[in-house]
Design a protein around this motif. Structure first.
Motif, PDB file in Angstrom:
ATOM      1  N   MET A   1       0.832  -1.410  -0.204  1.00 32.74           N
ATOM      2  CA  MET A   1      -0.082   0.087  -0.115  1.00 32.74           C
ATOM      3  C   MET A   1       0.815   1.204  -0.056  1.00 32.74           C
ATOM      4  SD  MET A   1      -2.876   1.372   2.879  1.00 32.74           S
ATOM      5  CE  MET A   1      -3.867  -0.225   2.641  1.00 32.74           C
ATOM      6  N   LYS A   2       0.441   2.084  -0.690  1.00 29.42           N
ATOM      7  CA  LYS A   2       1.228   3.502  -0.816  1.00 29.42           C
ATOM      8  C   LYS A   2       0.840   4.406   0.292  1.00 29.42           C
ATOM      9  CE  LYS A   2       1.836   3.551  -6.016  1.00 29.42           C
ATOM     10  NZ  LYS A   2       3.305   3.519  -5.994  1.00 29.42           N
ATOM     11  N   THR A   3       1.656   5.480   0.814  1.00 32.13           N
ATOM     12  CA  THR A   3       1.258   6.223   2.042  1.00 32.13           C
ATOM     13  C   THR A   3       1.832   7.505   1.746  1.00 32.13           C
ATOM     14  OG1 THR A   3       1.849   3.988   3.444  1.00 32.13           O
ATOM     15  CG2 THR A   3       2.032   6.329   4.386  1.00 32.13           C
ATOM     16  N   ILE A   4       1.003   8.584   2.162  1.00 31.15           N
ATOM     17  CA  ILE A   4       1.030   9.869   2.204  1.00 31.15           C
ATOM     18  C   ILE A   4       1.123  10.282   3.635  1.00 31.15           C
ATOM     19  CG2 ILE A   4      -1.130  10.421   1.103  1.00 31.15           C
ATOM     20  CD1 ILE A   4       0.385  13.082   0.056  1.00 31.15           C
ATOM     21  N   ILE A   5       2.042  11.070   4.185  1.00 32.80           N
ATOM     22  CA  ILE A   5       1.636  11.981   5.322  1.00 32.80           C
ATOM     23  C   ILE A   5       1.642  13.279   4.692  1.00 32.80           C
ATOM     24  CG2 ILE A   5       2.711  12.772   7.339  1.00 32.80           C
ATOM     25  CD1 ILE A   5       4.350  10.072   7.708  1.00 32.80           C
ATOM     26  N   ILE A   6       0.631  13.991   5.359  1.00 37.76           N
ATOM     27  CA  ILE A   6       0.293  15.559   5.100  1.00 37.76           C
ATOM     28  C   ILE A   6       0.707  16.156   6.521  1.00 37.76           C
ATOM     29  CG2 ILE A   6      -1.174  17.284   4.438  1.00 37.76           C
ATOM     30  CD1 ILE A   6      -2.848  15.113   3.137  1.00 37.76           C
ATOM     31  N   LEU A   7       1.639  16.989   6.458  1.00 35.17           N
ATOM     32  CA  LEU A   7       1.946  17.623   7.567  1.00 35.17           C
ATOM     33  C   LEU A   7       1.799  19.081   7.752  1.00 35.17           C
ATOM     34  CD1 LEU A   7       4.376  18.901   9.632  1.00 35.17           C
ATOM     35  CD2 LEU A   7       3.904  16.554  10.405  1.00 35.17           C
ATOM     36  N   GLY A   8       0.797  19.650   8.520  1.00 29.67           N
ATOM     37  CA  GLY A   8       0.501  20.831   8.759  1.00 29.67           C
ATOM     38  C   GLY A   8       1.334  21.500   9.871  1.00 29.67           C
ATOM     39  N   ASP A   9       2.372  21.823   9.275  1.00 37.50           N
ATOM     40  CA  ASP A   9       3.513  22.438  10.476  1.00 37.50           C
ATOM     41  C   ASP A   9       2.824  23.549  11.647  1.00 37.50           C
ATOM     42  OD1 ASP A   9       5.833  23.742  11.690  1.00 37.50           O
ATOM     43  OD2 ASP A   9       7.115  22.700  10.155  1.00 37.50           O
ATOM     44  N   GLY A  10       3.245  23.369  12.646  1.00 34.98           N
ATOM     45  CA  GLY A  10       2.559  24.199  14.025  1.00 34.98           C
ATOM     46  C   GLY A  10       1.170  24.469  13.844  1.00 34.98           C
ATOM     47  N   MET A  11       0.353  23.535  13.225  1.00 33.76           N
ATOM     48  CA  MET A  11      -1.093  23.780  12.976  1.00 33.76           C
ATOM     49  C   MET A  11      -1.954  23.613  14.375  1.00 33.76           C
ATOM     50  SD  MET A  11      -3.567  21.750  10.206  1.00 33.76           S
ATOM     51  CE  MET A  11      -3.120  20.097  11.027  1.00 33.76           C
ATOM     52  N   GLU A 285       1.531  12.939  -8.290  1.00 27.11           N
ATOM     53  CA  GLU A 285       2.158  12.473  -9.331  1.00 27.11           C
ATOM     54  C   GLU A 285       3.438  11.679  -8.690  1.00 27.11           C
ATOM     55  OE1 GLU A 285       3.076  12.171 -13.234  1.00 27.11           O
ATOM     56  OE2 GLU A 285       1.519  13.201 -12.446  1.00 27.11           O
ATOM     57  N   ALA A 286       3.796  12.080  -7.667  1.00 24.02           N
ATOM     58  CA  ALA A 286       4.996  11.263  -7.032  1.00 24.02           C
ATOM     59  C   ALA A 286       4.433   9.676  -6.540  1.00 24.02           C
ATOM     60  CB  ALA A 286       5.520  11.809  -5.879  1.00 24.02           C
ATOM     61  N   LEU A 287       3.081   9.867  -6.156  1.00 25.31           N
ATOM     62  CA  LEU A 287       2.661   8.783  -5.661  1.00 25.31           C
ATOM     63  C   LEU A 287       2.183   7.569  -6.653  1.00 25.31           C
ATOM     64  CD1 LEU A 287      -0.211   9.937  -3.052  1.00 25.31           C
ATOM     65  CD2 LEU A 287       2.033   8.387  -2.428  1.00 25.31           C
ATOM     66  N   LYS A 288       2.543   8.023  -7.962  1.00 24.15           N
ATOM     67  CA  LYS A 288       2.146   7.084  -9.168  1.00 24.15           C
ATOM     68  C   LYS A 288       3.524   6.157  -9.152  1.00 24.15           C
ATOM     69  CE  LYS A 288      -0.665  10.149 -11.956  1.00 24.15           C
ATOM     70  NZ  LYS A 288      -0.521  11.175 -13.083  1.00 24.15           N
ATOM     71  N   THR A 289       4.645   6.685  -8.558  1.00 27.63           N
ATOM     72  CA  THR A 289       5.780   5.995  -8.988  1.00 27.63           C
ATOM     73  C   THR A 289       6.512   5.658  -7.397  1.00 27.63           C
ATOM     74  OG1 THR A 289       7.088   7.817  -9.183  1.00 27.63           O
ATOM     75  CG2 THR A 289       6.192   6.883 -11.125  1.00 27.63           C
ATOM     76  N   LYS A 332      -9.345   8.557  -4.044  1.00 33.34           N
ATOM     77  CA  LYS A 332     -10.362   7.614  -3.950  1.00 33.34           C
ATOM     78  C   LYS A 332     -10.792   6.964  -5.438  1.00 33.34           C
ATOM     79  CE  LYS A 332     -14.425  10.786  -4.265  1.00 33.34           C
ATOM     80  NZ  LYS A 332     -15.569  11.468  -3.586  1.00 33.34           N
ATOM     81  N   LYS A 333      -9.932   7.682  -6.496  1.00 38.11           N
ATOM     82  CA  LYS A 333     -10.582   7.124  -7.723  1.00 38.11           C
ATOM     83  C   LYS A 333      -9.415   5.931  -8.141  1.00 38.11           C
ATOM     84  CE  LYS A 333     -12.005  11.564  -9.472  1.00 38.11           C
ATOM     85  NZ  LYS A 333     -11.683  12.534 -10.225  1.00 38.11           N
ATOM     86  N   TRP A 334      -8.512   5.899  -7.360  1.00 32.89           N
ATOM     87  CA  TRP A 334      -7.169   4.879  -7.896  1.00 32.89           C
ATOM     88  C   TRP A 334      -7.613   3.687  -7.422  1.00 32.89           C
ATOM     89  CZ3 TRP A 334      -1.635   7.203  -6.537  1.00 32.89           C
ATOM     90  CH2 TRP A 334      -1.674   8.347  -7.259  1.00 32.89           C
ATOM     91  N   ASP A 335      -7.136   2.398  -8.425  1.00 29.92           N
ATOM     92  CA  ASP A 335      -7.297   1.263  -8.152  1.00 29.92           C
ATOM     93  C   ASP A 335      -6.266   0.693  -6.898  1.00 29.92           C
ATOM     94  OD1 ASP A 335      -9.237   0.921  -9.982  1.00 29.92           O
ATOM     95  OD2 ASP A 335      -7.693   0.462 -11.500  1.00 29.92           O
ATOM     96  N   GLU A 336      -5.221   1.394  -6.838  1.00 30.30           N
ATOM     97  CA  GLU A 336      -4.193   1.122  -5.932  1.00 30.30           C
ATOM     98  C   GLU A 336      -4.465   1.620  -4.539  1.00 30.30           C
ATOM     99  OE1 GLU A 336       0.698   0.631  -5.008  1.00 30.30           O
ATOM    100  OE2 GLU A 336      -0.219   1.354  -6.817  1.00 30.30           O
ATOM    101  N   PRO A 337      -4.608   0.995  -3.353  1.00 27.13           N
ATOM    102  CA  PRO A 337      -4.980   1.916  -2.068  1.00 27.13           C
ATOM    103  C   PRO A 337      -3.949   2.495  -1.752  1.00 27.13           C
ATOM    104  CG  PRO A 337      -4.455  -0.455  -1.639  1.00 27.13           C
ATOM    105  CD  PRO A 337      -4.500  -0.358  -3.179  1.00 27.13           C
ATOM    106  N   VAL A 338      -4.009   3.816  -1.154  1.00 28.95           N
ATOM    107  CA  VAL A 338      -3.041   4.810  -0.412  1.00 28.95           C
ATOM    108  C   VAL A 338      -3.666   5.167   0.905  1.00 28.95           C
ATOM    109  CG1 VAL A 338      -2.108   6.922  -0.725  1.00 28.95           C
ATOM    110  CG2 VAL A 338      -2.632   5.815  -2.594  1.00 28.95           C
ATOM    111  N   ALA A 339      -2.768   4.917   1.842  1.00 22.13           N
ATOM    112  CA  ALA A 339      -2.939   5.497   3.307  1.00 22.13           C
ATOM    113  C   ALA A 339      -2.762   6.842   3.218  1.00 22.13           C
ATOM    114  CB  ALA A 339      -2.144   4.380   4.027  1.00 22.13           C
ATOM    115  N   ILE A 340      -3.428   7.440   4.167  1.00 21.61           N
ATOM    116  CA  ILE A 340      -3.281   9.114   4.209  1.00 21.61           C
ATOM    117  C   ILE A 340      -3.172   9.375   5.913  1.00 21.61           C
ATOM    118  CG2 ILE A 340      -4.324  11.377   3.876  1.00 21.61           C
ATOM    119  CD1 ILE A 340      -5.925  10.011   1.540  1.00 21.61           C
ATOM    120  N   ALA A 341      -2.099   9.783   6.011  1.00 20.98           N
ATOM    121  CA  ALA A 341      -2.046  10.536   7.569  1.00 20.98           C
ATOM    122  C   ALA A 341      -2.072  11.969   7.440  1.00 20.98           C
ATOM    123  CB  ALA A 341      -0.678   9.684   8.243  1.00 20.98           C
TER     124      ALA A 341
END
Length: 401
Positions: A1-11, A285-289, A332-341
């Motif tokens: 599973m692909k993964t993305i962390i979205i970091l809101g600095d100092g939020m 775009e980065a998550l594609k590869t 949510k349209k992608w066939d490959e699942p992606v974890a989001i944090a």
């Protein structure tokens, strides 16, 4: 599973009376972060290990699962890596802000958010006049620059300038923690005072003053260290390729040592006017590869340092609508699942205009995950989440596994 962390600095922040006792995160309209929280799991993370100052370098290293006592060498070495400066044995790197001094007061840590073009002219001027075989300045971004000292002793007591706005600066200058470091401390303090003499009447600053802007009339070196020994994230977690997207040299430097590809985005500024949409699209775009993407957005932290509650709310809402929305609707349209944090690295409360070590809220959304009972994303709702307070590498391993 692909993964993305979205970091809101100092939020993260603290309750504010003017907001009816709510924090900016609670007050802001964030439908997409709330949606992900309601469909995922939540909790808190202790991003500042015991005994460490709540700096962004400490907190972001912790988010990525690094053991701070093992790898921490200060902020300067990370920013050196970002701008392509390879530290040699015996070289000490320090973060070097251009700051605004007004009388005996450190007015602000950013010289009024000076442009990189103006700052570069000042940094090159300083290299010409006080640089040497031992001392070298390197241009970074906006007010954030680098100082390298050959044979410098890192056993110093230095003060992050964003921690002390509107305080007298002289008691906060560099101090030696040991007798052996006294020469280094003395050299650095001489550089601070000499920079004030040199920069006071520089044409860049005269022009800024005429335009009603704060001058960059002093350097402020802090956070010394040597080249760190860090494993890459691929070595630690086994994925094949990852990337980092940030406008901040510090985060890009962490990426270098962590083995992550740095992706630059046009219009990414590190401020409220950053290119949110461009960053989100670059992450897609980065998550594609890539297997892993670390998307860092600085704007809320800078709003907190300015003590600007309204701007901080705006930056949180922009993160939600101009970055999280784009990512969620596309992924949510992608066939490959992606974890989001999603999480902050640390709080930057507007009331005190600096970082604290309070645990931060996090959410994790994965396809097929069983949600907890939390339906909105903020500092207090997640206390009812599934995971309590995580420490060390517990968060990153929970996310990746």
């Amino acid at each position: 599973m692909k993964t993305i962390i979205i970091l809101g600095d100092g939020m993260a922040d603290e309750p504010i009376e003017a907001l009816g006792g709510k924090t900016p995160m609670q007050y802001a309209d964030t439908p997409y972060m709330d949606l992900l929280a309601s469909r995922g799991v939540t909790g808190q993370m202790k991003t500042v290990a015991d005994g460490f100052h709540p700096g962004s370098e400490v907190a972001n290293l912790a988010v990525l699962g690094y053991d701070l006592p093992t790898v921490y060498e200060g902020r300067g070495v990370l920013e050196a890596a970002s701008i392509g400066v390879t530290l040699q044995p015996g070289e000490m790197a320090m973060r070097c802000n251009l700051v605004c001094i007004e009388g005996d007061i450190l007015k602000n840590h950013s010289a009024g958010h000076i442009s990189t073009e103006e700052a570069d002219e000042l940094i090159q001027f300083l290299n010409t006049h006080i640089g040497s075989e031992q001392i070298r300045f390197y241009t970074g971004v906006s007010y954030r620059h680098l100082l390298v000292v050959k044979e410098g002793d890192k056993r110093l007591d230095t003060t992050p300038p964003h921690d002390v706005p509107l305080q007298p600066y002289r008691p906060l200058m560099v101090k030696a923690d040991t007798g052996e470091a006294e020469e280094t401390a003395r050299t650095l303090n001489q550089l601070i005072l000499k920079s004030q003499e040199l920069l006071k009447d520089h044409p860049v600053n005269l022009k800024r003053i005429a335009a009603g802007k704060d001058p960059a009339n002093s350097i402020w070196p802090w956070s010394p260290g040597y080249r760190p020994a860090m494993k890459t994230m691929q070595e630690m977690y086994g994925f094949s390729k990852g990337s980092v997207i940030s406008a901040v040299d510090l985060i890009r430097g962490i990426g270098v040592y962590a083995g992550l590809e740095n992706i630059e985005v046009e219009g990414a500024t590190g401020l409220y006017d950053t290119n949110y949409e461009g960053k989100a699209k670059a992450a897609l775009e980065a998550l594609k590869t890539n297997d892993f993407v670390y998307l860092h957005i600085e704007a809320s932290d800078e709003a907190g340092h300015e003590g600007d509650v309204e701007l901080k709310i705006k930056t949180i809402e922009n993160l939600d609508k101009r970055a999280v929305r784009i990512l969620y609707e596309e992924l949510k349209k992608w066939d490959e699942p992606v974890a989001i944090a999603i999480l902050p690295d640390h709080p930057t409360p507007c009331s005190i205009r600096t970082h604290t070590n309070t645990p931060v809220p996090f959410l994790i959304h994965k396809p097929g995950i069983v949600p907890d009972q939390v339906t909105c994303f903020d500092e207090f709702s997640v206390k009812e989440g599934k995971y309590g307070i995580l420490e060390g590498d517990e968060f990153i391993r929970l996310l990746l596994n």
